[in-house]
Scaffold this motif. Structure first.
Motif, mmCIF file in Angstrom:
data_model
loop_
_atom_site.group_PDB
_atom_site.id
_atom_site.type_symbol
_atom_site.label_atom_id
_atom_site.label_comp_id
_atom_site.label_asym_id
_atom_site.label_seq_id
_atom_site.Cartn_x
_atom_site.Cartn_y
_atom_site.Cartn_z
ATOM 1 N N GLN A 1 18.160 -1.113 -22.892
ATOM 2 C CA GLN A 1 17.527 -1.300 -21.585
ATOM 3 C C GLN A 1 17.478 0.014 -20.829
ATOM 4 O OE1 GLN A 1 19.949 -4.620 -19.924
ATOM 5 N NE2 GLN A 1 18.034 -5.783 -19.902
ATOM 6 N N GLN A 2 16.821 -0.015 -19.680
ATOM 7 C CA GLN A 2 16.823 1.153 -18.809
ATOM 8 C C GLN A 2 17.372 0.747 -17.445
ATOM 9 O OE1 GLN A 2 12.969 2.837 -17.899
ATOM 10 N NE2 GLN A 2 12.608 1.328 -16.312
ATOM 11 N N VAL A 3 17.781 1.741 -16.685
ATOM 12 C CA VAL A 3 18.395 1.452 -15.395
ATOM 13 C C VAL A 3 18.019 2.531 -14.382
ATOM 14 C CG1 VAL A 3 20.537 2.734 -15.878
ATOM 15 C CG2 VAL A 3 20.579 0.804 -14.301
ATOM 16 N N THR A 4 17.917 2.138 -13.122
ATOM 17 C CA THR A 4 17.649 3.075 -12.038
ATOM 18 C C THR A 4 18.730 2.949 -10.984
ATOM 19 O OG1 THR A 4 15.253 2.972 -12.389
ATOM 20 C CG2 THR A 4 16.020 3.801 -10.263
ATOM 21 N N LEU A 5 19.337 4.062 -10.641
ATOM 22 C CA LEU A 5 20.380 4.105 -9.624
ATOM 23 C C LEU A 5 19.840 4.847 -8.404
ATOM 24 C CD1 LEU A 5 23.387 5.213 -11.877
ATOM 25 C CD2 LEU A 5 22.391 2.945 -11.613
ATOM 26 N N SER A 6 20.306 4.458 -7.234
ATOM 27 C CA SER A 6 19.784 5.039 -6.003
ATOM 28 C C SER A 6 20.884 5.709 -5.198
ATOM 29 C CB SER A 6 19.114 3.948 -5.163
ATOM 30 O OG SER A 6 18.625 4.474 -3.955
ATOM 31 N N CYS A 7 20.505 6.757 -4.492
ATOM 32 C CA CYS A 7 21.458 7.508 -3.670
ATOM 33 C C CYS A 7 20.779 7.937 -2.363
ATOM 34 C CB CYS A 7 21.935 8.736 -4.437
ATOM 35 S SG CYS A 7 22.951 9.880 -3.455
ATOM 36 N N SER A 8 21.405 7.575 -1.253
ATOM 37 C CA SER A 8 20.927 8.033 0.056
ATOM 38 C C SER A 8 21.930 9.035 0.604
ATOM 39 C CB SER A 8 20.782 6.857 1.015
ATOM 40 O OG SER A 8 19.752 5.998 0.609
ATOM 41 N N PRO A 9 21.514 10.287 0.794
ATOM 42 C CA PRO A 9 22.454 11.316 1.231
ATOM 43 C C PRO A 9 22.789 11.206 2.714
ATOM 44 C CG PRO A 9 20.257 12.234 1.126
ATOM 45 C CD PRO A 9 20.158 10.817 0.624
ATOM 46 N N PRO B 1 20.928 14.449 -22.479
ATOM 47 C CA PRO B 1 19.637 14.243 -23.156
ATOM 48 C C PRO B 1 18.546 13.831 -22.174
ATOM 49 C CG PRO B 1 21.175 12.471 -23.670
ATOM 50 C CD PRO B 1 21.967 13.516 -22.961
ATOM 51 N N GLY B 2 17.304 13.917 -22.646
ATOM 52 C CA GLY B 2 16.161 13.616 -21.814
ATOM 53 C C GLY B 2 16.084 12.172 -21.336
ATOM 54 N N ARG B 3 16.947 11.308 -21.916
ATOM 55 C CA ARG B 3 16.974 9.908 -21.453
ATOM 56 C C ARG B 3 17.432 9.823 -19.991
ATOM 57 N NH1 ARG B 3 20.591 6.857 -22.996
ATOM 58 N NH2 ARG B 3 22.139 8.306 -23.838
ATOM 59 N N PHE B 4 18.111 10.854 -19.550
ATOM 60 C CA PHE B 4 18.585 10.917 -18.169
ATOM 61 C C PHE B 4 17.574 11.713 -17.339
ATOM 62 C CE2 PHE B 4 22.937 9.281 -18.551
ATOM 63 C CZ PHE B 4 23.106 9.315 -19.927
ATOM 64 N N SER B 5 17.053 11.099 -16.327
ATOM 65 C CA SER B 5 16.091 11.779 -15.475
ATOM 66 C C SER B 5 16.334 11.402 -14.023
ATOM 67 C CB SER B 5 14.654 11.423 -15.878
ATOM 68 O OG SER B 5 14.426 10.039 -15.695
ATOM 69 N N GLY B 6 15.742 12.158 -13.151
ATOM 70 C CA GLY B 6 15.928 11.861 -11.737
ATOM 71 C C GLY B 6 14.731 12.299 -10.936
ATOM 72 N N ARG B 7 14.782 11.961 -9.662
ATOM 73 C CA ARG B 7 13.766 12.450 -8.748
ATOM 74 C C ARG B 7 14.311 12.377 -7.331
ATOM 75 N NH1 ARG B 7 9.022 7.852 -8.308
ATOM 76 N NH2 ARG B 7 10.349 5.990 -8.267
ATOM 77 N N GLN B 8 13.655 13.104 -6.448
ATOM 78 C CA GLN B 8 14.048 13.083 -5.054
ATOM 79 C C GLN B 8 12.806 12.884 -4.212
ATOM 80 O OE1 GLN B 8 15.588 16.745 -3.298
ATOM 81 N NE2 GLN B 8 17.075 15.582 -2.094
ATOM 82 N N PHE B 9 12.963 12.106 -3.181
ATOM 83 C CA PHE B 9 11.840 11.786 -2.302
ATOM 84 C C PHE B 9 11.855 12.692 -1.069
ATOM 85 C CE2 PHE B 9 10.705 8.155 -4.796
ATOM 86 C CZ PHE B 9 11.902 7.693 -5.318
ATOM 87 N N SER B 10 10.781 12.596 -0.296
ATOM 88 C CA SER B 10 10.645 13.482 0.861
ATOM 89 C C SER B 10 11.729 13.257 1.909
ATOM 90 C CB SER B 10 9.258 13.336 1.483
ATOM 91 O OG SER B 10 9.036 11.996 1.861
ATOM 92 N N ASN B 11 12.353 12.093 1.906
ATOM 93 C CA ASN B 11 13.425 11.830 2.872
ATOM 94 C C ASN B 11 14.799 12.189 2.291
ATOM 95 O OD1 ASN B 11 13.756 9.837 0.990
ATOM 96 N ND2 ASN B 11 13.686 8.125 2.426
ATOM 97 N N SER B 12 14.793 12.895 1.164
ATOM 98 C CA SER B 12 15.987 13.381 0.451
ATOM 99 C C SER B 12 16.703 12.318 -0.367
ATOM 100 C CB SER B 12 17.005 14.055 1.397
ATOM 101 O OG SER B 12 16.460 15.233 1.917
ATOM 102 N N ARG B 13 16.299 11.067 -0.236
ATOM 103 C CA ARG B 13 16.882 10.036 -1.102
ATOM 104 C C ARG B 13 16.560 10.365 -2.558
ATOM 105 N NH1 ARG B 13 15.870 5.055 -3.485
ATOM 106 N NH2 ARG B 13 13.624 5.160 -3.057
#
Lengths: 113, 113
Positions: free
Chosen positions: A17-25, A61-73
């Motif tokens: 499976q895949q999973v998405t984790l979220s972080c609000s700074p 490995p490339g299976r781990f990826s991330g991104r950041q939004f304009s509000n820094s989340r």
């Protein structure tokens, strides 16, 4: 001032499976870093985002990826989950200039069955 | 591989005794930070050392940064039960244009009354 918020706190997934984790700074913090913590291994650096750009990355490995939004989340995605991905995933935010103290969230505990 | 090594991995201390945890890097560090993680909690920033040979104190905690900026130590005097937790060092390593923190594996401290 609110601290670093990570959601969800706990996740149970199965292999493949895949999973998405979220972080609000913390408000005003522009840098978000992600770490994987496993017993005996300490904190392994995954990547750091600043102003929506990946500024640094670790040796995962490339299976781990991330991104950041304009509000820094920030979000972290792990695809094709493996048993070895079971860990506590910690997010840390900082002001953004190099070498600043990092403020950690409580983490997301990911368990792979 | 792990560039920042931390010893010992475990430390059992009698209340009132002193102990020291050491952090060693294979490369020169731009700065070093120390964090404490209580059981079930997240790492919390304690202090940052930047200058060669720097020594800083926080009550019963004494932090040192080596002359060559490749090692650091945390010494706790008169240990109390509130000192229980895992202490991590994090060295700022500059490999490319932007530095990233390498965490040691941590020293888990258990205090017996």
């Amino acid at each position: 001032k609110a601290g670093v918020t990570q959601t969800p706190r706990y996740l149970i997934k199965t292999r493949g499976q895949q999973v998405t984790l979220s972080c609000s700074p913390i408000s005003g913090h522009r840098s978000v870093s992600w770490y994987q913590q496993t017993p005996g291994q300490g904190l392994q650096f995954l990547f750091e985002y600043f102003s929506e750009t990946q500024r640094n990355k670790g040796n995962f490995p490339g299976r781990f990826s991330g991104r950041q939004f304009s509000n820094s989340r920030s979000e972290m995605n792990v695809s094709t989950l493996e048993l070895g991905d079971s860990a506590l995933y910690l997010c840390a935010s900082s002001l953004g200039t190099e070498g600043q103290p990092q403020h950690f969230g409580d983490g997301t505990r990911l368990s792979i069955l | 591989g792990q560039q920042v090594m931390q010893i010992p991995q475990y430390q059992h201390v009698q209340e009132g005794e002193d102990f020291t945890t050491y952090c060693n890097s294979s490369t020169t560090l731009s700065n070093i930070q120390w964090y404490k993680q209580r059981p079930g909690g997240h790492p919390v920033f304690l202090i940052q050392l930047v200058k060669s040979g720097e020594v800083k104190k926080q009550k019963r905690l004494t932090f040192q940064f080596g002359e060559a900026k490749k090692n650091s130590s945390l010494h706790i005097t008169a240990t109390q039960t509130t000192d229980v937790g895992t202490y991590f060092c994090a060295g700022l390593v500059r490999a490319d244009s932007w530095g990233k923190f390498q965490f040691g594996a941590g020293t888990q401290v258990v205090v017996t009354p």
